[in-house]
Motif scaffolding. Sequence first.
Motif, PDB file in Angstrom:
ATOM      1  N   PRO A  16       0.815  -1.217   0.000  1.00 22.75           N
ATOM      2  CA  PRO A  16       0.000   0.000   0.000  1.00 22.75           C
ATOM      3  C   PRO A  16       0.849   1.267   0.000  1.00 22.75           C
ATOM      4  CG  PRO A  16       0.028  -0.995   2.187  1.00 22.75           C
ATOM      5  CD  PRO A  16       0.706  -1.964   1.265  1.00 22.75           C
ATOM      6  N   ILE A  17       0.421   2.229  -0.798  1.00 18.57           N
ATOM      7  CA  ILE A  17       1.077   3.541  -0.841  1.00 18.57           C
ATOM      8  C   ILE A  17       0.306   4.480   0.085  1.00 18.57           C
ATOM      9  CG2 ILE A  17       1.850   5.436  -2.320  1.00 18.57           C
ATOM     10  CD1 ILE A  17       1.514   3.497  -4.711  1.00 18.57           C
ATOM     11  N   ARG A  18       1.010   5.084   1.022  1.00 21.60           N
ATOM     12  CA  ARG A  18       0.347   5.946   1.992  1.00 21.60           C
ATOM     13  C   ARG A  18       0.051   7.316   1.395  1.00 21.60           C
ATOM     14  NH1 ARG A  18       3.204   5.741   7.783  1.00 21.60           N
ATOM     15  NH2 ARG A  18       4.841   6.850   6.662  1.00 21.60           N
ATOM     16  N   ASP A  19      -1.018   7.933   1.888  1.00 17.20           N
ATOM     17  CA  ASP A  19      -1.327   9.303   1.511  1.00 17.20           C
ATOM     18  C   ASP A  19      -0.145  10.199   1.863  1.00 17.20           C
ATOM     19  OD1 ASP A  19      -3.093  11.326   0.531  1.00 17.20           O
ATOM     20  OD2 ASP A  19      -3.378  11.978   2.603  1.00 17.20           O
ATOM     21  N   ALA A  26       6.784   2.715  -0.006  1.00 18.70           N
ATOM     22  CA  ALA A  26       5.921   1.542   0.025  1.00 18.70           C
ATOM     23  C   ALA A  26       6.710   0.276  -0.287  1.00 18.70           C
ATOM     24  CB  ALA A  26       4.773   1.710  -0.963  1.00 18.70           C
ATOM     25  N   ASP A  54      -3.954   3.815  -7.669  1.00 19.45           N
ATOM     26  CA  ASP A  54      -3.043   4.786  -7.071  1.00 19.45           C
ATOM     27  C   ASP A  54      -2.474   4.321  -5.735  1.00 19.45           C
ATOM     28  OD1 ASP A  54      -1.747   7.353  -6.943  1.00 19.45           O
ATOM     29  OD2 ASP A  54      -3.227   7.923  -5.434  1.00 19.45           O
ATOM     30  N   GLY A  55      -3.179   3.456  -5.018  1.00 17.59           N
ATOM     31  CA  GLY A  55      -2.725   3.080  -3.681  1.00 17.59           C
ATOM     32  C   GLY A  55      -1.980   1.763  -3.608  1.00 17.59           C
ATOM     33  N   LYS A 246     -10.280   2.934   2.864  1.00 20.95           N
ATOM     34  CA  LYS A 246      -9.822   2.542   1.526  1.00 20.95           C
ATOM     35  C   LYS A 246     -10.972   1.954   0.716  1.00 20.95           C
ATOM     36  CE  LYS A 246      -5.696   1.168   1.178  1.00 20.95           C
ATOM     37  NZ  LYS A 246      -4.429   0.432   1.298  1.00 20.95           N
ATOM     38  N   ARG A 255      -9.494   8.297  -4.674  1.00 22.20           N
ATOM     39  CA  ARG A 255      -8.142   7.761  -4.465  1.00 22.20           C
ATOM     40  C   ARG A 255      -8.155   6.717  -3.350  1.00 22.20           C
ATOM     41  NH1 ARG A 255      -4.274  11.316  -2.476  1.00 22.20           N
ATOM     42  NH2 ARG A 255      -2.554  10.584  -3.785  1.00 22.20           N
ATOM     43  N   ARG A 257      -5.295   5.607  -1.722  1.00 23.96           N
ATOM     44  CA  ARG A 257      -4.077   5.579  -0.908  1.00 23.96           C
ATOM     45  C   ARG A 257      -4.447   5.380   0.565  1.00 23.96           C
ATOM     46  NH1 ARG A 257       1.215   8.752  -2.835  1.00 23.96           N
ATOM     47  NH2 ARG A 257       1.155   8.137  -5.033  1.00 23.96           N
ATOM     48  N   SER A 258      -3.524   4.780   1.317  1.00 20.52           N
ATOM     49  CA  SER A 258      -3.774   4.519   2.731  1.00 20.52           C
ATOM     50  C   SER A 258      -3.859   5.825   3.509  1.00 20.52           C
ATOM     51  CB  SER A 258      -2.662   3.644   3.305  1.00 20.52           C
ATOM     52  OG  SER A 258      -2.710   2.354   2.753  1.00 20.52           O
ATOM     53  N   TYR A 313      -1.944   1.713   8.647  1.00 23.07           N
ATOM     54  CA  TYR A 313      -1.234   2.886   8.127  1.00 23.07           C
ATOM     55  C   TYR A 313       0.186   2.991   8.667  1.00 23.07           C
ATOM     56  CZ  TYR A 313      -0.323   7.784   6.925  1.00 23.07           C
ATOM     57  OH  TYR A 313       0.206   8.936   6.414  1.00 23.07           O
TER      58      TYR A 313
END
Length: 334
Positions: A16-19, A26, A54-55, A246, A255, A257-258, A313
């Motif tokens: 997961p890609i974080r906000d 990641a 995106d996430g 999510k 979006r 993202r986490s 997160y």
Amino acid sequence: MSKLQEIPLSVLDLVPIRDQGSIAEALDQSRQLARQVDQLGFNRFWLAEHHNIDGIASAATSVLIGHIAGSTERIRVGSGGIMLPNHSPLVIAEQFGTLETLYPHRIDLGLGRAPGSDHATMRAIGRHMDAGVTDFPERLADLRRYLDDAQPGQRVKAIPGQGTHVPIWLLGSSGYSAQLAAQLGLPFAFAAQFAPGYLDEALHLYRQQFQPSEVLDEPYAMVGMPVIVADTDEQARYLGTTAQQKFLNLIRGQRTRSLPPVTRVEASPHEMAMVNQHLGAAVVGSAETVREGLEAFLDRTQADELMVVTDVYDSEARAHSFELLAQLWQSPER
């Protein structure tokens, strides 16, 4: 002995890609998690193919499997899964044959039929809209042939790949892959981490229709599911709001993202019902709560292996969750 000590425990990481975070972050956190669960004694670490989301940073799944395998020592590393209709069976055989050659007896090849994205991305990949609908068994047969011993007169060979016998799993969230896995005598993994509604029926079909093969004498079913363990039930539920947000954003077309956990997820009753439907197999709580929840889940499903997704997160909180989870498997006292 507790049921938890009788079955293997594995991990599915969606990277997961974080906000406000980066893809490099990641990928590094995925590597760190793999190293941790390798040391804790987990059985497998799988990564999933998704595109244009995106996430999620695991689009180049085969490349990432090599990175993770090279960063760990004993854990099996594989795909959960590769979406076979997106690719040439020959190319997948070459990729996973290479991985198996580099990391012998540590690579798994889990296969799915879905595109792993939307229709516009399917076109960008070059996947035909009908791919996987009727030709999946044929594609699978081609792939298995390229990983098996070469046959006399076989003109096209996977080099590397031929003769590596990389273990193949079929993945699914419905009855199709369950029945195909049963027909071919292959192991089956059900994606209850996002689609738990058909779990019981799919497992029933798989076991009822299973035919022994050179691969398996008996059915072997693994179930993916969300699990979060914290020091208290309240803390675990708080951490779980990241996954809830999510799925909520996925439903809203926003979006994914986490996001940091929140004390309350702002959503309509209808939206929360949909979120809870996706997370219906989740077990979230303190160690004791999770132990009871997982034992009840195993009583119901008779799963041969569990593959957990822990969408948290904070990387330290996620690491702590896996430490607590490993203790449930290792402790002789319950």
